[in-house]
Design a protein around this motif. Structure first.
Motif, PDB file in Angstrom:
ATOM      1  N   SER A 193      35.762   8.244  30.286  1.00 46.29           N
ATOM      2  CA  SER A 193      37.347   8.526  31.890  1.00 46.29           C
ATOM      3  C   SER A 193      36.326   8.074  32.556  1.00 46.29           C
ATOM      4  N   HIS A 194      37.317   8.331  33.781  1.00 44.67           N
ATOM      5  CA  HIS A 194      36.846   8.120  35.304  1.00 44.67           C
ATOM      6  C   HIS A 194      36.903   8.877  36.480  1.00 44.67           C
ATOM      7  N   PHE A 195      36.357   9.776  35.594  1.00 44.64           N
ATOM      8  CA  PHE A 195      35.109  10.943  36.465  1.00 44.64           C
ATOM      9  C   PHE A 195      33.832  10.530  36.512  1.00 44.64           C
ATOM     10  N   GLU A 196      32.928  11.032  37.696  1.00 44.37           N
ATOM     11  CA  GLU A 196      31.485  10.640  38.410  1.00 44.37           C
ATOM     12  C   GLU A 196      31.036  11.957  38.181  1.00 44.37           C
ATOM     13  N   LEU A 197      29.749  12.203  37.470  1.00 44.29           N
ATOM     14  CA  LEU A 197      28.793  13.418  38.202  1.00 44.29           C
ATOM     15  C   LEU A 197      28.346  13.074  38.455  1.00 44.29           C
ATOM     16  N   GLU A 198      27.496  13.766  39.644  1.00 52.04           N
ATOM     17  CA  GLU A 198      27.157  13.397  40.859  1.00 52.04           C
ATOM     18  C   GLU A 198      25.766  14.808  40.798  1.00 52.04           C
ATOM     19  N   ARG A 199      24.859  14.958  40.663  1.00 51.96           N
ATOM     20  CA  ARG A 199      23.097  15.671  41.057  1.00 51.96           C
ATOM     21  C   ARG A 199      22.944  16.246  42.312  1.00 51.96           C
ATOM     22  N   ARG A 200      23.701  17.297  42.428  1.00 49.75           N
ATOM     23  CA  ARG A 200      22.710  18.422  43.872  1.00 49.75           C
ATOM     24  C   ARG A 200      21.975  18.623  44.389  1.00 49.75           C
ATOM     25  N   GLU A 201      20.797  18.675  44.576  1.00 53.35           N
ATOM     26  CA  GLU A 201      19.841  19.973  44.312  1.00 53.35           C
ATOM     27  C   GLU A 201      20.614  20.605  42.998  1.00 53.35           C
ATOM     28  N   ASN A 202      21.022  22.523  43.643  1.00 54.73           N
ATOM     29  CA  ASN A 202      20.694  22.715  42.375  1.00 54.73           C
ATOM     30  C   ASN A 202      22.202  22.663  41.184  1.00 54.73           C
ATOM     31  N   VAL A 203      22.880  21.717  41.618  1.00 57.27           N
ATOM     32  CA  VAL A 203      24.336  21.784  40.969  1.00 57.27           C
ATOM     33  C   VAL A 203      24.964  20.511  40.622  1.00 57.27           C
ATOM     34  N   LEU A 204      25.574  20.780  40.003  1.00 58.40           N
ATOM     35  CA  LEU A 204      25.723  19.418  39.220  1.00 58.40           C
ATOM     36  C   LEU A 204      27.600  19.452  39.419  1.00 58.40           C
ATOM     37  N   VAL A 205      27.516  17.853  39.946  1.00 56.10           N
ATOM     38  CA  VAL A 205      29.558  18.293  40.194  1.00 56.10           C
ATOM     39  C   VAL A 205      29.967  16.872  39.569  1.00 56.10           C
ATOM     40  N   VAL A 206      31.362  17.077  38.624  1.00 57.33           N
ATOM     41  CA  VAL A 206      31.937  16.121  37.851  1.00 57.33           C
ATOM     42  C   VAL A 206      33.121  15.513  39.608  1.00 57.33           C
ATOM     43  N   THR A 207      33.081  14.725  40.114  1.00 55.17           N
ATOM     44  CA  THR A 207      34.500  14.299  40.704  1.00 55.17           C
ATOM     45  C   THR A 207      35.514  13.854  40.138  1.00 55.17           C
ATOM     46  N   ALA A 208      36.946  14.332  40.031  1.00 54.72           N
ATOM     47  CA  ALA A 208      37.711  13.503  39.240  1.00 54.72           C
ATOM     48  C   ALA A 208      38.318  13.168  40.796  1.00 54.72           C
ATOM     49  N   PRO A 209      38.784  11.209  40.462  1.00 56.11           N
ATOM     50  CA  PRO A 209      40.222  11.083  41.926  1.00 56.11           C
ATOM     51  C   PRO A 209      40.810  11.586  41.210  1.00 56.11           C
ATOM     52  N   VAL A 210      41.563  11.434  42.792  1.00 51.01           N
ATOM     53  CA  VAL A 210      43.005  12.171  42.431  1.00 51.01           C
ATOM     54  C   VAL A 210      43.323  10.794  42.235  1.00 51.01           C
ATOM     55  N   LEU A 211      44.252   9.614  42.572  1.00 45.35           N
ATOM     56  CA  LEU A 211      44.464   8.576  41.910  1.00 45.35           C
ATOM     57  C   LEU A 211      43.365   8.159  39.975  1.00 45.35           C
ATOM     58  N   GLY A 212      44.987   8.024  39.179  1.00 43.64           N
ATOM     59  CA  GLY A 212      44.664   8.481  37.631  1.00 43.64           C
ATOM     60  C   GLY A 212      44.182   9.753  36.715  1.00 43.64           C
ATOM     61  N   THR A 213      44.034  11.121  38.320  1.00 44.62           N
ATOM     62  CA  THR A 213      44.434  12.432  37.187  1.00 44.62           C
ATOM     63  C   THR A 213      46.051  12.998  37.346  1.00 44.62           C
ATOM     64  N   PHE A 214      47.071  12.712  38.609  1.00 44.48           N
ATOM     65  CA  PHE A 214      47.325  13.745  38.957  1.00 44.48           C
ATOM     66  C   PHE A 214      48.333  12.578  39.029  1.00 44.48           C
ATOM     67  N   ASN A 215      50.293  12.815  38.372  1.00 38.65           N
ATOM     68  CA  ASN A 215      51.029  12.560  38.748  1.00 38.65           C
ATOM     69  C   ASN A 215      51.368  12.327  39.894  1.00 38.65           C
ATOM     70  N   PRO A 216      51.888  10.743  39.652  1.00 39.30           N
ATOM     71  CA  PRO A 216      52.408  10.179  41.543  1.00 39.30           C
ATOM     72  C   PRO A 216      53.796  10.972  41.869  1.00 39.30           C
ATOM     73  N   ASP A 217      54.545  11.119  40.635  1.00 42.08           N
ATOM     74  CA  ASP A 217      55.676  11.888  40.689  1.00 42.08           C
ATOM     75  C   ASP A 217      56.120  13.534  41.036  1.00 42.08           C
ATOM     76  N   ARG A 218      54.591  13.867  40.681  1.00 43.29           N
ATOM     77  CA  ARG A 218      54.086  15.500  40.426  1.00 43.29           C
ATOM     78  C   ARG A 218      53.098  15.597  41.470  1.00 43.29           C
ATOM     79  N   PRO A 219      52.369  15.375  42.162  1.00 43.95           N
ATOM     80  CA  PRO A 219      51.776  15.551  43.096  1.00 43.95           C
ATOM     81  C   PRO A 219      50.330  16.040  41.939  1.00 43.95           C
ATOM     82  N   HIS A 220      50.616  17.652  42.118  1.00 40.41           N
ATOM     83  CA  HIS A 220      50.041  18.421  41.272  1.00 40.41           C
ATOM     84  C   HIS A 220      49.678  18.883  39.690  1.00 40.41           C
ATOM     85  N   MET A 221      50.933  17.738  38.938  1.00 36.74           N
ATOM     86  CA  MET A 221      50.352  18.514  37.399  1.00 36.74           C
ATOM     87  C   MET A 221      49.381  16.458  37.197  1.00 36.74           C
ATOM     88  N   LEU A 222      48.711  17.364  36.076  1.00 35.04           N
ATOM     89  CA  LEU A 222      47.216  16.859  35.526  1.00 35.04           C
ATOM     90  C   LEU A 222      48.520  15.055  34.868  1.00 35.04           C
TER      91      LEU A 222
END
Length: 213
Positions: free
Chosen positions: A56-85
């Motif tokens: 996928s285009h998701f990113e995984l990052e380790r920050r101290e005591n957490v794991l962070v999965v980051t999903a960029p809006v571009l490629g994740t959400f519908n451009p015409d419906r900005p909060h629809m996956l």
């Protein structure tokens, strides 16, 4: 004589109160997992999360005591419906959700982020709606509400400067933060602090990344 008895009673109450306070502190300390235990859990968890988002285009990052999965809006959400996956994102999100649901010790904080374009309140609302789109998948997978928190922070926590299209694209994202359930509320409180000027946010973020290395 009466005065002496009264003084003795007050002293007893103070001693009992101090003892109770110390006992409470010890109980709280015992309830919180040790940092080494959290790190060991994340060491085991990190490759499993990485496998879940593989391809996928998701990113995984380790920050101290957490794991962070980051999903960029571009490629994740519908451009015409900005909060629809978009459908392409459902597979990796669902795999992460299933992985987390089966481990009762893990809690999830989903943060929505926006760039600084437009009205701040609208950006905060949109970032919250995007974060809620992710939490809906986690709930469908069976994650209980006491292990799942959501917040839209708008443009308060940028990854990059907002003075270019590339920087604004980096700032439009959703972060899925995996941590010990015992530290979930404290983590939310950390992200609920008043916003720093963007330069200070970026400096703090760089310091956090350096600490995590």
């Amino acid at each position: 004589m009466v005065a002496n008895r009264s003084l003795a009673l007050v002293l007893c109450l103070l001693i009992a109160g101090c003892a109770g306070s110390e006992k409470s502190k010890k109980t709280e300390a015992a309830a919180m997992p040790a940092p080494k235990i959290i790190q060991a859990n994340l060491d085991e968890y990190e490759p499993r999360v990485r496998e879940a988002i593989k391809g996928s285009h998701f990113e995984l990052e380790r920050r101290e005591n957490v794991l962070v999965v980051t999903a960029p809006v571009l490629g994740t959400f519908n451009p015409d419906r900005p909060h629809m996956l978009l459908p392409v994102t459902l597979g990796p999100i669902s795999r992460v959700a299933k992985l987390v649901e089966s481990d009762k010790s893990i809690g999830v904080l989903v943060l929505g982020h926006a760039d600084s374009s437009g009205a701040a309140e609208l950006n905060r609302e949109l970032s919250h709606e995007r974060a809620r789109a992710f939490t809906a998948i986690f709930r469908l997978s069976g994650l209980r509400q006491d292990r799942l928190l959501v917040k839209g922070v708008g443009s308060d926590m940028p990854r990059a400067a907002n003075d270019s299209a590339a920087g604004r694209a980096l700032n439009r994202r959703v972060e899925i933060i995996l941590t010990s359930q015992d530290t979930l509320q404290a983590l939310l409180a950390k992200y609920s602090q008043p916003a720093l000027p963007s330069g200070e946010v970026l400096a703090k973020r760089a310091a956090d990344v350096d600490q995590a290395k």
